[in-house]
Enzyme design. Structure first.
Site, PDB file in Angstrom:
ATOM      1  N   GLY B 112       0.822  -1.206   0.000  1.00 20.79           N
ATOM      2  CA  GLY B 112       0.000   0.000   0.000  1.00 20.79           C
ATOM      3  C   GLY B 112       0.849   1.246   0.000  1.00 20.79           C
ATOM      4  N   SER B 113       0.352   2.281   0.672  1.00 21.57           N
ATOM      5  CA  SER B 113       1.044   3.572   0.646  1.00 21.57           C
ATOM      6  C   SER B 113       2.034   3.687   1.799  1.00 21.57           C
ATOM      7  CB  SER B 113       0.013   4.698   0.783  1.00 21.57           C
ATOM      8  OG  SER B 113      -0.506   4.684   2.102  1.00 21.57           O
ATOM      9  N   LYS B 115       2.363   6.103   3.803  1.00 26.76           N
ATOM     10  CA  LYS B 115       1.743   6.686   5.002  1.00 26.76           C
ATOM     11  C   LYS B 115       1.196   5.573   5.900  1.00 26.76           C
ATOM     12  CE  LYS B 115      -2.184   9.605   6.146  1.00 26.76           C
ATOM     13  NZ  LYS B 115      -3.387   9.031   5.575  1.00 26.76           N
ATOM     14  N   GLU B 134       5.501  -3.284   0.762  1.00 25.71           N
ATOM     15  CA  GLU B 134       5.616  -3.115  -0.683  1.00 25.71           C
ATOM     16  C   GLU B 134       4.939  -1.794  -1.015  1.00 25.71           C
ATOM     17  OE1 GLU B 134       6.706  -5.447  -3.206  1.00 25.71           O
ATOM     18  OE2 GLU B 134       7.707  -6.491  -1.558  1.00 25.71           O
ATOM     19  N   CYS B 172       1.650   0.027  -8.667  1.00 25.35           N
ATOM     20  CA  CYS B 172       2.912   0.452  -8.067  1.00 25.35           C
ATOM     21  C   CYS B 172       4.057   0.389  -9.058  1.00 25.35           C
ATOM     22  CB  CYS B 172       3.231  -0.420  -6.853  1.00 25.35           C
ATOM     23  SG  CYS B 172       3.152  -2.181  -7.209  1.00 25.35           S
TER      24      CYS B 172
END
Lengths: 476, 403
Positions: B112-113, B115, B134, B172
């Protein structure tokens, strides 16, 4: 002297960006410089270790200096091979193509060391960082100040300080270091600080290696060469920084009918090693400081173990010494069984069947090491299969650390990541995948507009279905 | 003489450890948490699941709530076909995610992100749980001045498939932006426009994937709305927020400080940055955070070597894009800002495994010089052993050499 953290990071990033640490020649020059330090300053280092830990020269040589040199020599010998890209086979799905895995440095790395093997545990990871082409900052433990000072002085003299630095200090300096953005952090120490390191690393998504500890158990079976087993246990416990090592045998487990033999053998060999008055022996490290001395004293004075001491128990507060102490049948909820001992106390737990020891061990957090002394093949396999720990040794203690082809690291509470030998190089490397494709041999089915014919073809291709592939091609 | 003795004594292991045997035993870590993402909800859920299961662990999968239909199908099928006691799917949003993160796991795998990855890693730190993250980044594609028309056609198709043909750029490893030499840029833009038409048709709304939700749609719209960015659009630029549609858009040289060039785009907007010489693209990439992948379409072997050795990224792919995802013999993962940990193929198995070293010793030989009381002779023997000077050891033992 306030450390200019920002300036230091800027310098290190600049040096790294220049490409200098990436070159084979630079890495070799730095590794050779580390060897020179160990060769030319052996006495100074041993003196610092004696000052910090009253470490006997023999231990300083074997466990610290020689181990570090061996690590360095191995890196020098094998570095070219380690740096070589690894070719991989690619499959039909990406045909035609070629692939390889290239090791590259991570960048600017931080090594936080421990106090018990302050020389080795500082330089062994630094060797890995340098071999992998990184810039590195070493923060030695302030609890071993003489060694910290020697490291700072010698690395300052011999190493390329634009890429390899030593920052001395305690909690404030470590906190300041942890606020920076590193490309990898390598920490050796305890679980409490390990959590602090991991939390700080999370802010920058920095990958981390944590070498922690735990209660490393030793299971002692019957029908073995008890004398040799006991000497190896003693050598791994009191003979290795007086029990203050992450892989020290922490406690023993044996069957009830074997306990008294075991205790007798331990007593006899302990006397052979350390004499009748071990507090006077020059061959035992002292307890590192009064904090730890008091901690160990509390474990001894715990009323739950008061009647259980079968050997030792003497202490010398002034000289920070505690005699090798054995306790038999301590309760599972005693203080001494609820924390990593990290000292010269050895509890022995007894069970009815030796197999029960496996359940006892698995009921606790995973330790850094687990040891078994037996000649019973079945028990060996059972132990190896069912006991999870950083590493296992059958019929010896701690020696697996000397085998460079074995990774050294923990699992669960005992840590994450591993090093030693090529594993050190890998710990400080990024393994970059490089895939080469050709413009020839294109598969039009990949591209939109998507049709059912293309889908059939791709399904066949990705399933390795040659017949389906042909059918899709001829439009059947 | 030394060589012979060192062979007998297995020279790599200090003589004090002879004889011994060592092996590596792979064992499962225990209970794993896999947190998946919305753009490839099946692939990114099942690939780590496969690794965790192959390595012998029990697993909890938390699919992304932003792809609810896939999340639901995953939950139903996994619970039907797999062992419920060992493999579970827990659906939900951030509050479920938070509750899951409060548990003690033996490993957490997150896609994911950055953050959210920080939140995951901070929660994991409390239990000393190792994680793999990742993430993404701005994956650049260097396009060299290709001469053959075949090469040009293939390169263009592969670039477009890797951008607009892959979940409308919401991947991504999608190509984020292009770097091309000024003198080739006009040719490239012409080619891209032509093939966008042939691949996605007159009405791209029907052939390009849609944007996941209104939030992301308006995020992408804002990237384009900056006047200095809007002025650089050479193709596309239209959108329909209600239909969650953004047209495949090409821009040439938007300002480098604009958000479209500083944030990961994750959508069907393709900036083309021109450089004087193609080699300048290497410096351009080096001065930016490390991406999950770097792509280069070129036949220039020198450029390839320079790129691979001077830049750092999760992976490097020449003359194609996205396809590294199915090359299972290559590790898939990021470095620096694009994450850490790797999987696919055997790397997935390794990711969820503890490689346990096991050393076995015999009782047969025990060397007295390993043990205290220490004296000079023992120290001398050890020094000789560490220099692998076994002959010297024999002399010392026989009393023929003084320490």
């Amino acid at each position: 002297m306030a450390l200019d953290m920002e300036g230091m990071m800027k310098e290190l990033r600049g040096t790294y960006a220049s490409g200098k640490p990436k070159s084979y020649e630079w890495r070799v020059s730095q590794l050779r410089a580390l060897l020179k330090i160990a060769d030319h300053h052996e006495k100074e280092i041993a003196e610092a270790l004696r000052c910090d830990l009253n470490k006997p020269d023999h231990e300083s040589f074997v466990y610290e200096i020689a181990s570090m040199k061996s690590s360095c020599q191995l890196a020098l010998k094998q570095l070219k091979g380690w740096m070589k890209p690894e070719k991989v086979k690619t499959s039909l799905t990406t045909f035609p193509s070629s692939g390889e895995i290239v090791s590259e440095p991570l960048g600017v790395t931080l090594v936080i060391s421990a106090w018990n093997f302050p020389f080795l545990l500082s330089l062994d990871p630094v060797i890995g960082a340098i071999a992998a082409g990184n810039a590195v900052v070493l923060k030695p433990s302030e609890i071993a100040p003489a060694t910290s000072a020697v490291l700072s002085k010698l690395l300052g003299e011999y190493m390329d300080t634009s890429a390899v630095k030593v920052v001395e200090g305690a909690v404030p300096e470590t906190t300041a270091l942890l606020e920076q953005k590193w490309d990898k952090i390598f920490y050796t120490g305890n679980g409490k600080v390990g959590r602090i390191v991991l939390t700080a690393a999370a802010k920058h998504l920095t990958p981390v290696v944590l070498e922690l500890g735990g209660k490393s158990p030793v299971v002692v079976d019957k029908n073995i060469n008890l004398k040799v087993a006991v000497r190896r246990i003693i050598g791994g416990k009191w003979g290795c920084n007086n029990g203050q090592a992450c892989v020290s045998p922490d406690y023993l487990i044996t069957t009830k009918d074997n306990a008294s033999q075991l205790v007798d053998a331990l007593k006899s060999e302990l006397e052979a090693f350390y004499g009748k008055d071990p507090l006077k022996s020059e061959d035992l490290s002292r307890i590192v400081n009064s904090n730890h001395f008091n901690r160990l004293k509390n474990l001894l004075d715990d009323e739950k173990v008061s009647g259980k001491i079968v050997h030792g128990g003497q202490r010398d507060k002034t000289n920070l010494k505690i005699a090798p102490t054995i306790m038999l049948d301590v309760p599972g909820d005693s203080l001494v069984m609820n924390e990593e001992i990290f000292g010269p106390l050895l509890p022995i737990l007894t069970v009815y069947k030796v197999e029960d020891s496996i359940d006892l061990i698995n009921a606790r957090e995973k330790p850094l090491a687990a040891y078994l002394f037996t000649n019973d093949k079945r028990l060996k396999e059972q132990f190896i299969r069912n006991v999870s720990a950083g590493g296992l040794v059958v019929n010896d203690t701690i020696l697996h650390l000397a085998e460079h082809s074995l990774p050294f690291g923990g699992v669960g509470e005992s840590g994450m990541g591993a090093y030693h030998g090529k594993f050190s190089f890998d710990a400080f490397s990024h393994k970059k995948a490089v895939l080469q494709r050709s413009f020839a041999g294109d598969v039009p089915a990949r591209y939109p507009p998507y049709t059912s014919g293309k889908l059939k073809f791709l399904k066949a291709l990705l399933n390795g279905d040659l017949v389906g592939l042909i059918r899709a091609l001829i439009g059947w | 003489m030394n060589y012979l003795l060192s062979w007998i004594f297995q020279a790599d292991l200090p003589v004090a450890a002879f004889p011994s045997r060592a092996e590596l035993v792979p064992e499962p870590l225990g209970v794993i948490l896999v947190i998946s993402c919305w753009n490839f909800p099946f692939g990114v859920s099942l690939e780590p699941l496969i690794g965790a299961i192959a390595a012998g662990n029990t697993v909890v999968l938390k699919p992304s709530e932003l792809a609810p239909a896939s999340s639901s199908v995953l939950a139903n099928t996994i619970h039907t076909y797999l062992d419920n006691k060992a493999i579970k799917v827990i659906q939900g949003g951030p509050s479920i995610g938070e509750k899951l993160l409060q548990q003690k796991w033996d490993k957490i795998f997150f896609t994911g992100s950055a953050k959210v990855a920080r939140i995951v890693m901070t929660a994991a730190a409390i239990n000393l749980t190792p994680v793999a993250v990742e993430l993404g980044g701005k994956c650049p594609a260097i396009v060299d001045s290709l001469s053959s028309s075949w090469d040009k056609e293939i390169a263009t198709k592969r670039i477009l498939a890797a951008k607009f043909g892959t979940c409308a750029g919401q991947a991504c490893i999608a190509i984020d932006y292009i770097l091309v030499e000024k003198k080739f840029s006009t040719t490239l833009v012409k080619l891209l426009k032509a093939y966008i038409l042939s691949m996605f048709g007159e009405i791209p709304k029907e052939s390009v994937g849609r944007i996941i939700n209104k939030n992301h749609c308006s995020r992408l719209r804002k990237l384009l709305d900056e006047p200095s960015v809007k002025a650089t659009i050479v193709h596309g630029g239209s959108y329909d927020e209600d239909a969650l549609f953004m047209e495949p858009t090409l821009l040439v040289d938007p300002p480098l400080k604009s958000e479209i060039m500083t944030e990961e785009i994750f959508g069907p907007l393709l900036p083309i940055i021109t450089v004087e010489k193609i080699e300048d693209s290497i410096e351009f990439i080096k001065s930016r955070p490390r991406a999950l992948a770097i792509y280069a379409f070129t036949n220039n072997e020198t450029l390839k070597k320079k790129l691979a050795s001077e830049t750092s990224s999760g992976s490097v792919i020449f003359n194609d894009a996205i396809i590294q995802y199915i090359a299972d013999s290559l590790p898939f993962g990021g470095v620096g800002e694009s994450g850490f940990g790797r999987y696919h193929g055997k790397f997935s198995f390794d990711m969820f495994t503890h490689e346990k070293p096991v050393a076995r010793r015999s009782f047969l030989t025990d060397f007295w010089f390993r043990y205290p009381p220490w004296n000079d002779q023992k120290l001398q023997i050890f020094k000789s052993a560490y220099r692998f000077n076994y002959f010297e050891i024999i002399l010392i033992i026989l009393g023929l050499k003084k320490s």
